[in-house]
Design a protein around this motif. Structure first.
Motif, PDB file in Angstrom:
ATOM      1  N   ASP A  32       0.808  -1.215   0.000  1.00 50.45           N
ATOM      2  CA  ASP A  32       0.000   0.000   0.000  1.00 50.45           C
ATOM      3  C   ASP A  32       0.845   1.270   0.000  1.00 50.45           C
ATOM      4  OD1 ASP A  32      -2.246  -1.610   0.056  1.00 50.45           O
ATOM      5  OD2 ASP A  32      -2.625  -1.322   2.199  1.00 50.45           O
ATOM      6  N   GLY A  33       2.164   1.136   0.129  1.00 42.83           N
ATOM      7  CA  GLY A  33       3.049   2.292   0.140  1.00 42.83           C
ATOM      8  C   GLY A  33       3.055   3.044   1.457  1.00 42.83           C
ATOM      9  N   VAL A  34       2.578   2.418   2.514  1.00 44.79           N
ATOM     10  CA  VAL A  34       2.534   3.061   3.832  1.00 44.79           C
ATOM     11  C   VAL A  34       3.767   2.715   4.653  1.00 44.79           C
ATOM     12  CG1 VAL A  34       1.252   3.197   6.013  1.00 44.79           C
ATOM     13  CG2 VAL A  34       0.023   3.194   3.829  1.00 44.79           C
ATOM     14  N   PHE A  35       4.206   1.465   4.631  1.00 44.95           N
ATOM     15  CA  PHE A  35       5.370   1.052   5.402  1.00 44.95           C
ATOM     16  C   PHE A  35       6.632   1.229   4.574  1.00 44.95           C
ATOM     17  CE2 PHE A  35       2.690  -2.280   7.902  1.00 44.95           C
ATOM     18  CZ  PHE A  35       2.014  -1.263   8.547  1.00 44.95           C
ATOM     19  N   LEU A  36       7.630   1.858   5.179  1.00 46.86           N
ATOM     20  CA  LEU A  36       8.933   2.048   4.539  1.00 46.86           C
ATOM     21  C   LEU A  36       9.967   1.050   5.042  1.00 46.86           C
ATOM     22  CD1 LEU A  36       9.250   5.928   4.774  1.00 46.86           C
ATOM     23  CD2 LEU A  36       8.797   4.583   2.724  1.00 46.86           C
ATOM     24  N   LEU A  37       9.823   0.625   6.293  1.00 46.69           N
ATOM     25  CA  LEU A  37      10.813  -0.229   6.931  1.00 46.69           C
ATOM     26  C   LEU A  37      10.146  -0.937   8.094  1.00 46.69           C
ATOM     27  CD1 LEU A  37      14.393   0.347   7.699  1.00 46.69           C
ATOM     28  CD2 LEU A  37      12.947   0.348   9.706  1.00 46.69           C
ATOM     29  N   SER A  38      10.521  -2.177   8.311  1.00 47.83           N
ATOM     30  CA  SER A  38      10.095  -2.882   9.518  1.00 47.83           C
ATOM     31  C   SER A  38      11.261  -3.721  10.006  1.00 47.83           C
ATOM     32  CB  SER A  38       8.867  -3.760   9.251  1.00 47.83           C
ATOM     33  OG  SER A  38       9.185  -4.831   8.385  1.00 47.83           O
ATOM     34  N   GLY A  39      11.268  -3.997  11.282  1.00 48.94           N
ATOM     35  CA  GLY A  39      12.354  -4.793  11.834  1.00 48.94           C
ATOM     36  C   GLY A  39      12.088  -5.168  13.276  1.00 48.94           C
ATOM     37  N   THR A  40      13.042  -5.885  13.857  1.00 46.34           N
ATOM     38  CA  THR A  40      12.923  -6.399  15.217  1.00 46.34           C
ATOM     39  C   THR A  40      13.568  -5.444  16.208  1.00 46.34           C
ATOM     40  OG1 THR A  40      13.015  -8.642  14.342  1.00 46.34           O
ATOM     41  CG2 THR A  40      13.458  -8.383  16.682  1.00 46.34           C
ATOM     42  N   LEU A  41      12.864  -5.190  17.308  1.00 43.80           N
ATOM     43  CA  LEU A  41      13.445  -4.444  18.423  1.00 43.80           C
ATOM     44  C   LEU A  41      14.325  -5.405  19.199  1.00 43.80           C
ATOM     45  CD1 LEU A  41      10.349  -2.497  19.831  1.00 43.80           C
ATOM     46  CD2 LEU A  41      12.283  -1.539  18.558  1.00 43.80           C
ATOM     47  N   GLN A  42      15.559  -5.027  19.417  1.00 50.61           N
ATOM     48  CA  GLN A  42      16.503  -5.909  20.102  1.00 50.61           C
ATOM     49  C   GLN A  42      16.606  -5.530  21.572  1.00 50.61           C
ATOM     50  OE1 GLN A  42      17.649  -8.545  18.721  1.00 50.61           O
ATOM     51  NE2 GLN A  42      16.944  -8.032  16.672  1.00 50.61           N
ATOM     52  N   PRO A  43      16.837  -6.477  22.423  1.00 55.38           N
ATOM     53  CA  PRO A  43      16.933  -7.905  22.147  1.00 55.38           C
ATOM     54  C   PRO A  43      15.560  -8.564  22.176  1.00 55.38           C
ATOM     55  CG  PRO A  43      17.572  -7.512  24.422  1.00 55.38           C
ATOM     56  CD  PRO A  43      17.236  -6.174  23.805  1.00 55.38           C
ATOM     57  N   LYS A  44      15.023  -8.862  21.028  1.00 53.24           N
ATOM     58  CA  LYS A  44      13.743  -9.573  20.846  1.00 53.24           C
ATOM     59  C   LYS A  44      12.640  -9.043  21.752  1.00 53.24           C
ATOM     60  CE  LYS A  44      15.819 -13.556  18.847  1.00 53.24           C
ATOM     61  NZ  LYS A  44      15.553 -14.853  18.332  1.00 53.24           N
ATOM     62  N   ARG A  45      12.451  -7.713  21.710  1.00 54.07           N
ATOM     63  CA  ARG A  45      11.414  -7.069  22.524  1.00 54.07           C
ATOM     64  C   ARG A  45      10.140  -6.829  21.746  1.00 54.07           C
ATOM     65  NH1 ARG A  45      12.589  -1.831  24.724  1.00 54.07           N
ATOM     66  NH2 ARG A  45      12.985  -1.427  22.559  1.00 54.07           N
ATOM     67  N   GLY A  46      10.178  -7.080  20.434  1.00 56.37           N
ATOM     68  CA  GLY A  46       9.022  -6.813  19.585  1.00 56.37           C
ATOM     69  C   GLY A  46       9.502  -6.330  18.234  1.00 56.37           C
ATOM     70  N   GLY A  47       8.801  -5.349  17.671  1.00 58.36           N
ATOM     71  CA  GLY A  47       9.173  -4.850  16.356  1.00 58.36           C
ATOM     72  C   GLY A  47       8.963  -3.353  16.243  1.00 58.36           C
ATOM     73  N   ALA A  48       9.377  -2.820  15.101  1.00 52.89           N
ATOM     74  CA  ALA A  48       9.211  -1.399  14.819  1.00 52.89           C
ATOM     75  C   ALA A  48       8.914  -1.227  13.335  1.00 52.89           C
ATOM     76  CB  ALA A  48      10.466  -0.614  15.201  1.00 52.89           C
ATOM     77  N   ILE A  49       8.162  -0.176  13.036  1.00 53.03           N
ATOM     78  CA  ILE A  49       7.762   0.130  11.660  1.00 53.03           C
ATOM     79  C   ILE A  49       7.934   1.623  11.438  1.00 53.03           C
ATOM     80  CG2 ILE A  49       5.836   0.180  10.026  1.00 53.03           C
ATOM     81  CD1 ILE A  49       4.630  -2.169  11.691  1.00 53.03           C
ATOM     82  N   LEU A  50       8.466   1.979  10.286  1.00 52.56           N
ATOM     83  CA  LEU A  50       8.509   3.366   9.841  1.00 52.56           C
ATOM     84  C   LEU A  50       7.401   3.505   8.804  1.00 52.56           C
ATOM     85  CD1 LEU A  50       9.939   6.103   9.963  1.00 52.56           C
ATOM     86  CD2 LEU A  50      11.470   5.288   8.164  1.00 52.56           C
TER      87      LEU A  50
END
Length: 95
Positions: A32-50
């Motif tokens: 959809d062109g909304v998410f630019l980046l996603s990844g894991t919050l370290q140390p394995k605390r969850g995730g993050a999205i731009l």
């Protein structure tokens, strides 16, 4: 522009059973062109999205549709950023 953190919550142990749905939800955000980046919050605390090209209410609705959020695997927090400066490679974020 928004930074979303998805921090593991009480139902973290249920993550494996909702992983396919969560990954499909992420794919849709990129398509959809909304998410630019996603990844894991370290140390394995969850995730993050731009995220960009969206409004706060639309992003909140999109997050509510994430199986991880809906099933209490993670708690979503949104920080809104008004870009002021960017590397030339990210200049599109200033528009």
């Amino acid at each position: 522009m928004f930074v979303v953190t998805l921090t593991f919550a009480a139902n973290r142990a249920q993550a494996p059973q909702h992983m396919d749905g969560h990954n499909a939800w992420l794919r849709q955000g990129f398509e959809d062109g909304v998410f630019l980046l996603s990844g894991t919050l370290q140390p394995k605390r969850g995730g993050a999205i731009l995220a960009h090209n969206t409004t706060l209410p639309d992003l909140q609705a999109r997050l509510a549709a994430d199986p991880f959020v809906a099933e209490g695997v993670v708690v979503a927090e949104i920080a809104e950023i008004t870009p002021g400066k960017a590397d030339d490679r990210l200049a599109f974020l200033l528009a």
